[in-house]
Design a protein around this motif. Sequence first.
Motif, PDB file in Angstrom:
ATOM      1  N   PRO A 220       0.988  -1.008   0.228  1.00  0.00           N
ATOM      2  CA  PRO A 220      -0.472  -0.475  -0.216  1.00  0.00           C
ATOM      3  C   PRO A 220       0.768   1.133   0.011  1.00  0.00           C
ATOM      4  CG  PRO A 220      -1.074  -1.698   1.832  1.00  0.00           C
ATOM      5  CD  PRO A 220       0.842  -1.612   1.297  1.00  0.00           C
ATOM      6  N   ALA A 221       2.187   0.999   0.646  1.00  0.00           N
ATOM      7  CA  ALA A 221       3.234   2.372   0.475  1.00  0.00           C
ATOM      8  C   ALA A 221       3.484   2.576  -0.529  1.00  0.00           C
ATOM      9  CB  ALA A 221       4.017   1.561   1.577  1.00  0.00           C
ATOM     10  N   VAL A 222       3.678   1.712  -0.855  1.00  0.00           N
ATOM     11  CA  VAL A 222       4.289   1.528  -3.069  1.00  0.00           C
ATOM     12  C   VAL A 222       3.453   2.750  -3.386  1.00  0.00           C
ATOM     13  CG1 VAL A 222       5.099   0.907  -4.846  1.00  0.00           C
ATOM     14  CG2 VAL A 222       5.444   0.037  -2.926  1.00  0.00           C
ATOM     15  N   TRP A 223       2.237   1.796  -3.121  1.00  0.00           N
ATOM     16  CA  TRP A 223       0.676   2.986  -4.523  1.00  0.00           C
ATOM     17  C   TRP A 223       0.629   4.540  -3.793  1.00  0.00           C
ATOM     18  CZ3 TRP A 223       0.273   1.105  -8.712  1.00  0.00           C
ATOM     19  CH2 TRP A 223       0.280  -0.631  -9.162  1.00  0.00           C
ATOM     20  N   LEU A 224       0.596   3.972  -2.811  1.00  0.00           N
ATOM     21  CA  LEU A 224       0.432   5.233  -1.812  1.00  0.00           C
ATOM     22  C   LEU A 224       1.279   6.775  -2.639  1.00  0.00           C
ATOM     23  CD1 LEU A 224      -1.478   7.424  -0.092  1.00  0.00           C
ATOM     24  CD2 LEU A 224       0.056   7.656   1.657  1.00  0.00           C
ATOM     25  N   SER A 225       2.461   6.290  -2.653  1.00  0.00           N
ATOM     26  CA  SER A 225       3.828   7.377  -2.781  1.00  0.00           C
ATOM     27  C   SER A 225       3.736   7.306  -4.551  1.00  0.00           C
ATOM     28  CB  SER A 225       5.065   6.321  -2.624  1.00  0.00           C
ATOM     29  OG  SER A 225       5.416   6.071  -1.328  1.00  0.00           O
ATOM     30  N   VAL A 226       3.411   6.675  -5.515  1.00  0.00           N
ATOM     31  CA  VAL A 226       3.278   6.793  -6.574  1.00  0.00           C
ATOM     32  C   VAL A 226       1.659   7.484  -6.646  1.00  0.00           C
ATOM     33  CG1 VAL A 226       4.407   4.828  -7.732  1.00  0.00           C
ATOM     34  CG2 VAL A 226       2.559   4.921  -7.766  1.00  0.00           C
ATOM     35  N   GLY A 227       1.015   6.951  -6.049  1.00  0.00           N
ATOM     36  CA  GLY A 227      -0.800   7.739  -6.176  1.00  0.00           C
ATOM     37  C   GLY A 227      -0.053   9.574  -5.823  1.00  0.00           C
ATOM     38  N   PHE A 228       0.228   9.876  -4.562  1.00  0.00           N
ATOM     39  CA  PHE A 228       0.608  11.282  -5.128  1.00  0.00           C
ATOM     40  C   PHE A 228       1.315  11.671  -5.635  1.00  0.00           C
ATOM     41  CE2 PHE A 228       1.366  14.701  -1.808  1.00  0.00           C
ATOM     42  CZ  PHE A 228       0.293  15.160  -1.571  1.00  0.00           C
ATOM     43  N   ALA A 229       2.373  11.450  -6.255  1.00  0.00           N
ATOM     44  CA  ALA A 229       3.583  12.257  -6.499  1.00  0.00           C
ATOM     45  C   ALA A 229       2.925  12.093  -8.010  1.00  0.00           C
ATOM     46  CB  ALA A 229       4.441  11.225  -7.686  1.00  0.00           C
ATOM     47  N   GLY A 230       1.705  11.283  -8.636  1.00  0.00           N
ATOM     48  CA  GLY A 230       0.816  12.031  -9.439  1.00  0.00           C
ATOM     49  C   GLY A 230       0.032  12.694  -9.800  1.00  0.00           C
ATOM     50  N   LEU A 231      -1.093  13.218  -8.067  1.00  0.00           N
ATOM     51  CA  LEU A 231      -1.659  14.154  -8.112  1.00  0.00           C
ATOM     52  C   LEU A 231      -0.766  16.214  -8.262  1.00  0.00           C
ATOM     53  CD1 LEU A 231      -3.812  12.919  -5.043  1.00  0.00           C
ATOM     54  CD2 LEU A 231      -4.640  13.386  -8.348  1.00  0.00           C
ATOM     55  N   LEU A 232       0.559  15.596  -7.616  1.00  0.00           N
ATOM     56  CA  LEU A 232       1.365  16.833  -7.982  1.00  0.00           C
ATOM     57  C   LEU A 232       1.625  17.201  -8.932  1.00  0.00           C
ATOM     58  CD1 LEU A 232       4.137  15.871  -5.260  1.00  0.00           C
ATOM     59  CD2 LEU A 232       2.043  17.651  -4.496  1.00  0.00           C
ATOM     60  N   ALA A 233       2.011  16.291  -9.613  1.00  0.00           N
ATOM     61  CA  ALA A 233       2.030  17.113 -11.241  1.00  0.00           C
ATOM     62  C   ALA A 233       0.802  17.013 -12.326  1.00  0.00           C
ATOM     63  CB  ALA A 233       3.091  15.981 -11.415  1.00  0.00           C
ATOM     64  N   VAL A 234      -0.417  16.875 -11.890  1.00  0.00           N
ATOM     65  CA  VAL A 234      -1.079  17.411 -12.970  1.00  0.00           C
ATOM     66  C   VAL A 234      -1.900  18.873 -12.772  1.00  0.00           C
ATOM     67  CG1 VAL A 234      -4.301  17.807 -12.179  1.00  0.00           C
ATOM     68  CG2 VAL A 234      -3.100  15.722 -11.367  1.00  0.00           C
ATOM     69  N   PRO A 235      -1.428  19.303 -12.244  1.00  0.00           N
ATOM     70  CA  PRO A 235      -1.195  21.400 -12.147  1.00  0.00           C
ATOM     71  C   PRO A 235       0.226  21.770 -13.581  1.00  0.00           C
ATOM     72  CG  PRO A 235      -0.147  21.256 -10.093  1.00  0.00           C
ATOM     73  CD  PRO A 235      -0.783  20.062 -10.222  1.00  0.00           C
ATOM     74  N   SER A 236       0.582  20.786 -14.103  1.00  0.00           N
ATOM     75  CA  SER A 236       1.582  21.119 -15.553  1.00  0.00           C
ATOM     76  C   SER A 236       0.520  20.466 -16.323  1.00  0.00           C
ATOM     77  CB  SER A 236       2.624  19.634 -14.828  1.00  0.00           C
ATOM     78  OG  SER A 236       3.326  19.848 -14.431  1.00  0.00           O
ATOM     79  N   LEU A 237      -0.521  20.332 -16.382  1.00  0.00           N
ATOM     80  CA  LEU A 237      -1.327  20.899 -17.375  1.00  0.00           C
ATOM     81  C   LEU A 237      -1.627  21.926 -18.014  1.00  0.00           C
ATOM     82  CD1 LEU A 237      -4.002  17.389 -17.285  1.00  0.00           C
ATOM     83  CD2 LEU A 237      -2.071  17.401 -18.739  1.00  0.00           C
ATOM     84  N   TYR A 238      -1.935  22.680 -17.305  1.00  0.00           N
ATOM     85  CA  TYR A 238      -2.003  23.919 -17.272  1.00  0.00           C
ATOM     86  C   TYR A 238      -1.277  24.921 -16.725  1.00  0.00           C
ATOM     87  CZ  TYR A 238      -6.002  20.853 -15.684  1.00  0.00           C
ATOM     88  OH  TYR A 238      -7.306  19.623 -15.784  1.00  0.00           O
ATOM     89  N   SER A 239       0.339  24.431 -16.388  1.00  0.00           N
ATOM     90  CA  SER A 239       1.013  25.867 -16.326  1.00  0.00           C
ATOM     91  C   SER A 239       2.248  24.967 -16.741  1.00  0.00           C
ATOM     92  CB  SER A 239       0.873  26.847 -14.956  1.00  0.00           C
ATOM     93  OG  SER A 239       1.923  26.953 -14.222  1.00  0.00           O
ATOM     94  N   SER A 240       3.040  26.147 -17.450  1.00  0.00           N
ATOM     95  CA  SER A 240       4.549  25.612 -17.835  1.00  0.00           C
ATOM     96  C   SER A 240       4.982  25.951 -16.243  1.00  0.00           C
ATOM     97  CB  SER A 240       5.272  26.321 -19.038  1.00  0.00           C
ATOM     98  OG  SER A 240       4.632  27.701 -19.000  1.00  0.00           O
ATOM     99  N   THR A 241       5.050  26.745 -15.678  1.00  0.00           N
ATOM    100  CA  THR A 241       5.965  26.235 -13.766  1.00  0.00           C
ATOM    101  C   THR A 241       5.314  25.496 -13.095  1.00  0.00           C
ATOM    102  OG1 THR A 241       4.110  28.404 -13.453  1.00  0.00           O
ATOM    103  CG2 THR A 241       5.324  29.345 -14.837  1.00  0.00           C
ATOM    104  N   ALA A 242       4.636  25.346 -13.619  1.00  0.00           N
ATOM    105  CA  ALA A 242       4.364  24.332 -11.926  1.00  0.00           C
ATOM    106  C   ALA A 242       4.945  23.015 -12.031  1.00  0.00           C
ATOM    107  CB  ALA A 242       2.663  22.908 -12.699  1.00  0.00           C
ATOM    108  N   TYR A 243       6.039  22.610 -12.819  1.00  0.00           N
ATOM    109  CA  TYR A 243       6.896  21.889 -12.991  1.00  0.00           C
ATOM    110  C   TYR A 243       8.300  22.021 -11.994  1.00  0.00           C
ATOM    111  CZ  TYR A 243      11.004  18.425 -13.600  1.00  0.00           C
ATOM    112  OH  TYR A 243      11.882  17.765 -13.704  1.00  0.00           O
ATOM    113  N   GLY A 244       8.588  23.285 -11.821  1.00  0.00           N
ATOM    114  CA  GLY A 244       9.422  23.965 -11.531  1.00  0.00           C
ATOM    115  C   GLY A 244       9.098  24.577  -9.594  1.00  0.00           C
TER     116      GLY A 244
END
Length: 511
Positions: free
Chosen positions: A372-396
Amino acid sequence: MSLSPPGRPDPEPVPEPVLDEEERLRELGYQPVLARRMGGFGNFAISFSVISVLSGCMTLYGFGMITGGPAVMLWGWLGVGLMVLCVGMALAEVTSAYPTSGALYYMADRLGGRRWGWYTGWLNLLGLLGAIAAIDYGAALFTGAFLHFQWGIVPTPGGTMLLFAGILLLHATLNLFGVKLVSTLNSFSVWWHLGGVALIVGTLAVVPKSHQSPAFVFTEFVNGTGWENPLYVAAIGLLLAQYTFSGYDASAHLSEETSNASVSAARGIVRAIWVSWIAGFALLLGLTFAIQDYTRTVASATGVPPAQILLDAVGTGGAAALLLVVIVAQLFCGNAEVAAASRMVFAFSRDNALPFSSLWRRVSRRTQTPVPAVWLSVGFAGLLAVPSLYSSTAYGAVTAINVIGITPAYAIPVYLKLRAGDRFQPGPWHLGRWSKPIGWIAVIWVAVVTVLFLLPQSSPMTVGTMNYSLIALVAVLTLATVWWFAARRCYGTPQAYGSARERAELTDQIV
């Protein structure tokens, strides 16, 4: 030349004592539930893979080109590397005394108390999760550049996000097979990184028709930030090196799965830093000497300036091949970071610090992996990058979460060790008389660099150019404070393991 008296054979080397790490873990308060299948080289390899000069240096090379240029990138790498080596040695000393998956927060808890451990843990956790997002999204960006080279596919935010999701899924799947596979992949990753750096540098040294001069490489200063003060620009330009030199706490997080961890985990941290220091400097040299057109490289249509350097230097076919080497290295890096972050999630949940801790601390009976800790880690990391869909500065902003979370967390256990004085009982790997001076250098450096990374990086400041580090830091500390009042009665590291009730509770966590 023999040092023995005449007629006597040379003395046999004294073998290094191997500690009973399972018993040591019980002394620290935890019943062993993870598989101890990683050796010393594997432990070094995971931190080396997370540092990943082929990920950090390549991903932020474009940032370095406008925040000081070649001079700051090269000299900054040498200076930052030396300071980080001090931080790593100081942290390694504390790791040797407390070899647990909780690592930084457990050290802080033991040396400073529950609140120190709590805030250190949240900084470390958000930094690790931000690192997964930053590394794997960076790999997706480079994969997009590779597809552009090969088939002319133009990278889009949506396409990059799909690649990112696929990479996260790959890393989750690999980590579910157990630490033995993770260790094997990391060991292979070491040689892939070193061979990849040698291949890229060798190719860029031989193939291009022209190279930049040594004067350009070591003295050219470029300011594309909008700020006028060159010292200010040089200071923020250190982000390239400091971001790359992060994640070496992975050796500590995997200590409960490492043989002779009290020594191997400490050595893994230090070795990962100095090997990366040398390899990264060689890579930066090779890239900078091979720049053909500085302006075109900064504004590359690929979106990845190092890809443009390779394209100009060796042509489309050669650039695609070398870019593939970089992408594979980045995939190794992200896989190692998922392993480290998931162990932090497992350990923090084991001490009831996360919502739904009873779920995240469960361990598979078959693989002895915290699934479960593995899935939580990749799931939360995925959510962190979602704003990159709308902003070029989100990766920064995601990169900021990584750096501003994890860097202060490195210094807290070291500071508390210095404050504890003789109360701190060193482990078998220690710095001796150099412990205090190196420790204070580490603490001061982290304090300075943390302030630097909160400063604005571009002028004029807009929503699109602002530095999100301060927002990330405030968000982490606010979240930690709010949750402290909700969970403080449940959270706590055990003082000693051994009761029948504790044994039964920990056994029930294995599913």
